[in-house]
Write a protein that holds these residues in place. Structure first.
Motif, PDB file in Angstrom:
ATOM      1  N   ASN A  42       0.833  -1.203   0.000  1.00 45.04           N
ATOM      2  CA  ASN A  42       0.000   0.000   0.000  1.00 45.04           C
ATOM      3  C   ASN A  42       0.873   1.261   0.000  1.00 45.04           C
ATOM      4  OD1 ASN A  42      -2.388   1.428  -0.037  1.00 45.04           O
ATOM      5  ND2 ASN A  42      -2.679   1.354   2.182  1.00 45.04           N
ATOM      6  N   PHE A  43       1.812   1.283  -0.936  1.00 45.42           N
ATOM      7  CA  PHE A  43       2.775   2.382  -1.027  1.00 45.42           C
ATOM      8  C   PHE A  43       2.041   3.709  -1.225  1.00 45.42           C
ATOM      9  CE2 PHE A  43       6.009   5.024  -3.024  1.00 45.42           C
ATOM     10  CZ  PHE A  43       7.129   4.715  -2.265  1.00 45.42           C
ATOM     11  N   ARG A  44       2.383   4.707  -0.410  1.00 49.54           N
ATOM     12  CA  ARG A  44       1.683   5.984  -0.416  1.00 49.54           C
ATOM     13  C   ARG A  44       2.673   7.120  -0.629  1.00 49.54           C
ATOM     14  NH1 ARG A  44      -0.705   3.333   4.392  1.00 49.54           N
ATOM     15  NH2 ARG A  44       0.814   4.478   5.655  1.00 49.54           N
ATOM     16  N   LYS A  45       2.136   8.327  -0.814  1.00 52.45           N
ATOM     17  CA  LYS A  45       2.980   9.492  -1.030  1.00 52.45           C
ATOM     18  C   LYS A  45       3.930   9.721   0.140  1.00 52.45           C
ATOM     19  CE  LYS A  45       2.843  12.393  -3.794  1.00 52.45           C
ATOM     20  NZ  LYS A  45       3.649  12.621  -5.032  1.00 52.45           N
ATOM     21  N   GLU A  46       3.463   9.448   1.361  1.00 52.78           N
ATOM     22  CA  GLU A  46       4.319   9.671   2.525  1.00 52.78           C
ATOM     23  C   GLU A  46       5.474   8.670   2.615  1.00 52.78           C
ATOM     24  OE1 GLU A  46       0.344   8.054   4.238  1.00 52.78           O
ATOM     25  OE2 GLU A  46       0.995   9.317   2.562  1.00 52.78           O
ATOM     26  N   ASP A  47       5.441   7.618   1.764  1.00 53.54           N
ATOM     27  CA  ASP A  47       6.539   6.645   1.741  1.00 53.54           C
ATOM     28  C   ASP A  47       7.628   7.042   0.745  1.00 53.54           C
ATOM     29  OD1 ASP A  47       5.262   4.978   3.619  1.00 53.54           O
ATOM     30  OD2 ASP A  47       4.051   4.064   2.044  1.00 53.54           O
ATOM     31  N   GLU A  48       7.418   8.130   0.024  1.00 58.90           N
ATOM     32  CA  GLU A  48       8.441   8.595  -0.902  1.00 58.90           C
ATOM     33  C   GLU A  48       9.720   8.946  -0.134  1.00 58.90           C
ATOM     34  OE1 GLU A  48       5.962  10.728  -4.508  1.00 58.90           O
ATOM     35  OE2 GLU A  48       6.660  11.951  -2.826  1.00 58.90           O
ATOM     36  N   GLY A  49      10.843   8.699  -0.749  1.00 57.07           N
ATOM     37  CA  GLY A  49      12.100   9.046  -0.105  1.00 57.07           C
ATOM     38  C   GLY A  49      13.255   8.242  -0.649  1.00 57.07           C
TER      39      GLY A  49
END
Length: 416
Positions: A312-319
């Motif tokens: 459930n990869f989300r925008k907050e997991d960007e990095g």
């Protein structure tokens, strides 16, 4: 009468300078240095009553067993301190801190197992340090980092089984080193020492007597002769797994990265994740064979085979996602900067994000030019299509996520 008064006046001036304990003999050398000779006096502690301007203090061959924080408070000007052949087993932190003028320190032939290495930070003028024939089993890698003038270091005949890489770095004046007659365990943790001896200009006394005690295949062999093929620095490759047939899909997109490593001994795999809101470090797999997550990093599932899955990869997991390969020879790492983008038309994202981007889906990296370790990693852009809501057979609305195109900005391989 006048000569008598002159003599008495001179004695009055020299008297305080020549304050000397009864067990010692004190004298002024030709160079003006004040010597306090207290060797072979059967002393059990550092004597009191020494003159404050003593520059040479000899306490060798006594029965001193303890050095306290104030043992040398009376002699802050001392430049040479000889304490060899005693029974010193305890050295309190701060015992040498005040001796900022010290150039020569001899602690050889004692029983020192623990030493307050932080005391050496104040001894920036030290040129000779003898700690041979003690019971030292280890020392920190930065023990000598402040000793820019150190010329001679004696550590032979101790109980050292290993030395941390970098132990002799930052010693620009070092010209003589003695580390023989230590029970070195010649695992790859000391392989750096072999490499260092090959390129250093430091004279290593009895280098051929610096022998391995273990492992058994190297017992009796010189540390400087450890075979290269036993110790190989890590290499690491990072692959994006785009084959969704073997990927567990949750409510949304699952990002899957695979880290492949090589080296001898086989490196451990560690992960570092830096997002805009947090930093996570995972040292080893956190998913057990039964599928349970061992740690509280449920957002990042790390498996024994080197695969990481982020359900459930989300925008907050960007990095920045970094895979590290770690073994006794060293550490290598490779990073990727993962960003998520989406729209009705994946082609729009391709043009808007990076016109120079090239396709990468499922491509693994190959051994080639090393990546700049100072870089933040390449930018991996996942472009996915989010169509309008569709209706299920029961008439309900079903959100649908469709993985579209995988892009790697700059088109470079991910390996190190």
């Amino acid at each position: 009468m006048r000569p008598l008064f002159c003599c008495l006046g001179l004695a009055a001036l020299l008297g305080p300078c020549l304050a000397c304990p009864s067990a010692c003999s004190c004298s002024i050398k030709k160079n003006g240095r004040l010597l306090a000779e207290c060797a072979y006096k059967d002393l059990q502690e550092v004597p009191r009553g020494l003159s404050s301007n003593v520059t040479i203090l000899t306490l060798s061959a006594n029965r001193i067993s303890w050095l306290g924080q104030g043992s040398f408070a009376e002699v802050p000007e001392v430049q040479s301190l000889w304490l060899g052949y005693n029974q010193i087993g305890v050295v309190e932190p701060g015992a040498f801190t005040l001796l900022v003028h010290l150039k020569n320190l001899d602690l050889s032939h004692n029983k020192i197992a623990d030493f307050p290495w932080q005391d050496l930070r104040n001894l920036s003028r030290l040129q000779i340090l003898k700690m041979n024939n003690n019971r030292l089993a280890g020392l920190p890698w930065d023990a000598f980092r402040s000793l820019k003038d150190l010329r001679s270091l004696w550590l032979n005949d101790n109980e050292l089984t290993t030395l941390a890489e970098g132990t002799f770095d930052n010693l620009p004046s070092l010209s003589q080193l003695q580390i023989f007659n230590n029970p070195f365990n010649c695992s790859c943790k000391v392989f750096w020492l072999k490499k260092w001896t090959e390129k250093t200009s430091v004279s290593i006394t009895k280098a051929g007597s610096t022998l391995c005690v273990g492992p058994s295949r190297l017992k009796g062999r010189a540390v400087t002769d450890i075979p290269d093929h036993h110790c190989i620095a890590p290499s690491v490759q990072l692959t994006y797994l785009s084959n969704l047939d073997n990927t567990v899909m949750y409510d949304g997109l699952t990002l899957t990265l695979h880290c492949s490593v090589a080296g001898s001994p086989l490196p451990e795999i560690r992960w570092k994740i830096q997002t805009s809101s947090r930093r996570v470090e995972i040292n080893g797999p956190n998913v057990a064979r039964d599928g349970n997550v061992k740690q509280s990093q449920e957002r990042f599932l790390v498996f024994k085979n080197g695969t990481m899955a982020i359900p459930n990869f989300r925008k907050e997991d960007e990095g920045i996602y970094t895979c590290l390969a770690v073994n006794d020879v060293g550490t290598r790492d490779v990073s990727v900067n993962v960003a998520l983008a989406g729209s009705e038309n994946p082609a729009e994202d391709l043009v808007q994000d990076d016109p120079q981007a090239s396709h990468f889906g499922g491509q693994s990296c190959y051994k080639g030019d090393e990546m700049d370790p100072s870089g933040a990693g390449e930018k991996l852009v996942i472009v996915y299509h989010m169509p309008r809501e569709s209706k299920s057979r029961s008439g309900g609305v079903v959100p649908h996520v469709h993985l579209g195109t995988l892009l790697l900005a700059l088109g470079t391989v991910l390996c190190c």
